[in-house]
Design an enzyme around this catalytic site. Structure first.
Site, PDB file in Angstrom:
ATOM      1  N   ARG A  57       0.502  -1.390  -0.278  1.00 14.87           N
ATOM      2  CA  ARG A  57       0.191   0.254   0.040  1.00 14.87           C
ATOM      3  C   ARG A  57       0.794   1.212   0.353  1.00 14.87           C
ATOM      4  O   ARG A  57       0.177   2.232  -0.627  1.00 14.87           O
ATOM      5  CB  ARG A  57      -0.978   0.036   1.220  1.00 14.87           C
ATOM      6  CG  ARG A  57      -1.726   1.341   1.252  1.00 14.87           C
ATOM      7  CD  ARG A  57      -3.057   0.673   1.649  1.00 14.87           C
ATOM      8  NE  ARG A  57      -2.767   0.715   3.086  1.00 14.87           N
ATOM      9  CZ  ARG A  57      -2.583   1.011   4.493  1.00 14.87           C
ATOM     10  NH1 ARG A  57      -2.228   2.388   4.247  1.00 14.87           N
ATOM     11  NH2 ARG A  57      -2.012   0.890   5.278  1.00 14.87           N
ATOM     12  N   TYR A 110     -14.542  16.546 -16.749  1.00 16.39           N
ATOM     13  CA  TYR A 110     -15.864  15.408 -16.530  1.00 16.39           C
ATOM     14  C   TYR A 110     -16.441  15.598 -14.882  1.00 16.39           C
ATOM     15  O   TYR A 110     -16.312  15.714 -14.355  1.00 16.39           O
ATOM     16  CB  TYR A 110     -14.501  14.017 -16.466  1.00 16.39           C
ATOM     17  CG  TYR A 110     -14.851  13.092 -16.510  1.00 16.39           C
ATOM     18  CD1 TYR A 110     -15.466  12.496 -17.168  1.00 16.39           C
ATOM     19  CD2 TYR A 110     -14.669  12.586 -15.122  1.00 16.39           C
ATOM     20  CE1 TYR A 110     -16.330  10.707 -16.430  1.00 16.39           C
ATOM     21  CE2 TYR A 110     -14.963  11.234 -14.128  1.00 16.39           C
ATOM     22  CZ  TYR A 110     -16.013  10.699 -15.159  1.00 16.39           C
ATOM     23  OH  TYR A 110     -16.086   8.991 -14.835  1.00 16.39           O
ATOM     24  N   ASP A 182      -5.999  17.929 -15.697  1.00 15.69           N
ATOM     25  CA  ASP A 182      -5.936  16.502 -16.338  1.00 15.69           C
ATOM     26  C   ASP A 182      -5.649  15.995 -18.423  1.00 15.69           C
ATOM     27  O   ASP A 182      -6.835  16.825 -18.733  1.00 15.69           O
ATOM     28  CB  ASP A 182      -7.960  16.560 -16.253  1.00 15.69           C
ATOM     29  CG  ASP A 182      -7.909  15.096 -16.746  1.00 15.69           C
ATOM     30  OD1 ASP A 182      -7.601  14.127 -16.996  1.00 15.69           O
ATOM     31  OD2 ASP A 182      -9.855  14.437 -16.127  1.00 15.69           O
ATOM     32  N   LYS A 207      -7.759   5.085 -19.553  1.00 15.26           N
ATOM     33  CA  LYS A 207      -8.053   5.597 -21.285  1.00 15.26           C
ATOM     34  C   LYS A 207      -6.764   4.957 -22.199  1.00 15.26           C
ATOM     35  O   LYS A 207      -6.371   4.048 -21.886  1.00 15.26           O
ATOM     36  CB  LYS A 207      -8.890   6.762 -20.841  1.00 15.26           C
ATOM     37  CG  LYS A 207      -9.609   7.251 -20.049  1.00 15.26           C
ATOM     38  CD  LYS A 207     -11.058   6.390 -20.595  1.00 15.26           C
ATOM     39  CE  LYS A 207     -12.058   6.860 -19.237  1.00 15.26           C
ATOM     40  NZ  LYS A 207     -12.080   6.846 -18.111  1.00 15.26           N
TER      41      LYS A 207
HETATM   42  N1  PLP Z   1     -11.152  12.285 -16.427  1.00 14.18           N
HETATM   43  C1  PLP Z   1     -11.495  12.430 -17.721  1.00 14.18           C
HETATM   44  C2  PLP Z   1     -10.922  13.064 -18.123  1.00 14.18           C
HETATM   45  C3  PLP Z   1     -12.599  11.431 -17.663  1.00 14.18           C
HETATM   46  O1  PLP Z   1     -12.864  10.817 -19.001  1.00 14.18           O
HETATM   47  C4  PLP Z   1     -12.015  10.355 -16.997  1.00 14.18           C
HETATM   48  C5  PLP Z   1     -13.742   8.738 -16.997  1.00 14.18           C
HETATM   49  O2  PLP Z   1     -13.647   8.914 -17.603  1.00 14.18           O
HETATM   50  C6  PLP Z   1     -11.582  10.096 -15.742  1.00 14.18           C
HETATM   51  C7  PLP Z   1     -11.775  11.709 -15.091  1.00 14.18           C
HETATM   52  C8  PLP Z   1     -12.334   9.340 -14.381  1.00 14.18           C
HETATM   53  O3  PLP Z   1     -11.368   8.512 -14.095  1.00 14.18           O
HETATM   54  P1  PLP Z   1     -11.815   6.738 -13.913  1.00 14.18           P
HETATM   55  O4  PLP Z   1     -12.707   6.015 -15.322  1.00 14.18           O
HETATM   56  O5  PLP Z   1     -10.829   5.878 -14.340  1.00 14.18           O
HETATM   57  O6  PLP Z   1     -12.159   7.487 -13.354  1.00 14.18           O
END
Ligand code: PLP
Length: 389
Positions: A57, A110, A182, A207
């Site tokens: 962890r 998001y 992000d 992704k």
């Molecule tokens: N940031 C973006 C731009 C996303 O598209 C997503 C998920 O679709 C996330 C963050 C969150 O990621 P996760 O689904 O891996 O928790």
């Protein structure tokens, strides 16, 4: 001779072991804990005088190898892997903020990030203020005395708007505010926010970084000082990535460069084709000259990525019709895998948002989001065409 446990015999391969036992790939160290030879070694670890591992962890060799790879890809000093993109987001925010602090976040963001900021952090006395892309461009007048973090995406999900990362980051730096980007949609191949001056990069590694729709993971990358500041939150909140997933992510990242090159070219081809179709009223892709942030994208991106969003001329009915007819593209949420996916933002990432919130995020009910994969672009266009006609 010291008697060893049979499980550790392989790691400490000694007499009689093959001379070429070094593996080409980092093995999966699935062990949750690691042995110490003596109390002195344990004490050295606790005092930060040794590079040993103690407990997975806190740190794990397989996870650390992938973190080093990701730090290099983003041009950062250090990286931290987490169990999802949302774990990365919440761990960063819990690690950096305290009651009374304010986060400024772009409204085009998001949906999960929006909800964490709007509905969770306020319980702990952290205020979130959402701003338009235009306000983000004039950040100097928006940042207040309690602002500690500015959070934004570029390109945004799903509208593909781009923020001038260098400009936002330089205002943040001048005001002593941590800027967090992000970078999920772009990937480090297309865009490196840290080299543009941002403090921290966040990824849904689920992704493009992994790229095969079979791992859920998140990441933070930045200076060693900033990653060290967030590390107690990962250790204590426990959102660490487990070693087998880290291994799969590291394997996916080996082909990131070639995958992204193909995503870029397939998406641009489809975006250009969509612009010519009478059933489409608007195409959002930063690589198109018609895109409002095309100049920003050209300045800060090497390619514009694999995400394309378009608006049906028939609004929600047209979008739904397209979604139900598409065949080679699979109807699924998420993005960034080798296979092409299609989703409707109002039924996935922006589900449940009010009309006002949708308008703030720039999302309409007639929008269709395509995650363009690595298939033959002619096959993809034939599929889009049959679904539109
Ligand atoms: N940031 C973006 C731009 C996303 O598209 C997503 C998920 O679709 C996330 C963050 C969150 O990621 P996760 O689904 O891996 O928790």
């Amino acid at each position: 001779m010291t008697k060893r446990h049979p499980d550790t015999e392989l790691i400490h391969a000694g007499e009689g072991a093959p001379s070429n036992a070094m593996p080409v790939t980092t093995p999966i160290y699935s062990s949750s804990t690691f042995t110490f030879a003596s109390s002195a070694e344990l004490e050295a670890y606790q005092q930060g005088r040794s590079q040993s591992f103690m407990y997975s962890r806190y740190a794990n060799p397989t996870v650390m190898a992938v973190e080093a790879k990701l730090a290099a890809a983003e041009g950062g000093e250090a990286a931290m892997l987490l169990s999802s993109g949302m774990a990365a987001t919440s761990t960063a925010l819990f690690g950096l903020l305290q009651s009374g602090d304010e986060v400024i976040c772009s409204a085009a963001i998001y949906g999960g990030t929006l909800q964490v900021l709007r509905s969770f952090l306020d319980r702990f006395g952290v205020r979130a203020r959402f701003v338009s892309m235009e306000q983000l461009g004039a950040l100097g007048s928006v940042i207040g005395p309690s602002t500690k973090v500015v959070w934004f995406e570029s390109p945004t999900n799903p509208t593909l708007r781009c923020a001038d990362i260098a400009a936002v980051a330089s205002v943040c730096r001048a005001k002593g505010v941590v800027s967090i980007v992000d970078n999920t949609f772009a990937s480090p191949v297309n865009q490196q926010p840290l080299t543009l001056g941002a403090d921290l990069v966040m990824h849904s590694a689920t992704k493009y970084l992994n790229g095969h729709s079979d791992v859920t993971a998140g990441a933070l990358v930045g200076s060693k000082a900033l990653i060290d500041r967030v590390m107690p939150a990962r250790k204590l909140l426990g959102g660490v990535l487990e070693p087998a997933s880290a291994y799969a992510l590291g394997r996916g990242m080996k082909t990131l460069g070639v995958r992204i090159a193909r995503h870029n070219s397939n998406a641009l081809t489809i975006a250009r084709w969509l612009e010519t179709h009478p059933g489409v009223s608007r195409v959002c892709y930063p690589g198109l000259e018609s895109h409002p942030d095309h100049d920003i994208a050209r300045r800060q991106m090497h390619g514009c990525g694999g995400m394309v969003c378009f608006e049906s001329r028939d609004g929600q009915d047209g979008a739904v019709r397209f979604f139900d007819r598409i065949a080679l593209f699979q109807r699924a949420a998420s993005l960034g895998g080798v296979e092409s996916l299609c989703s409707l933002p109002v039924l996935t990432s922006q589900y449940g948002l009010s009309d006002e919130q949708l308008a703030e995020a720039g999302v309409t009910r007639g929008m269709v989001r395509l995650s363009v994969g690595l298939e033959d672009s002619e096959d993809l266009i034939a599929d889009v065409q049959q679904a539109l006609d």
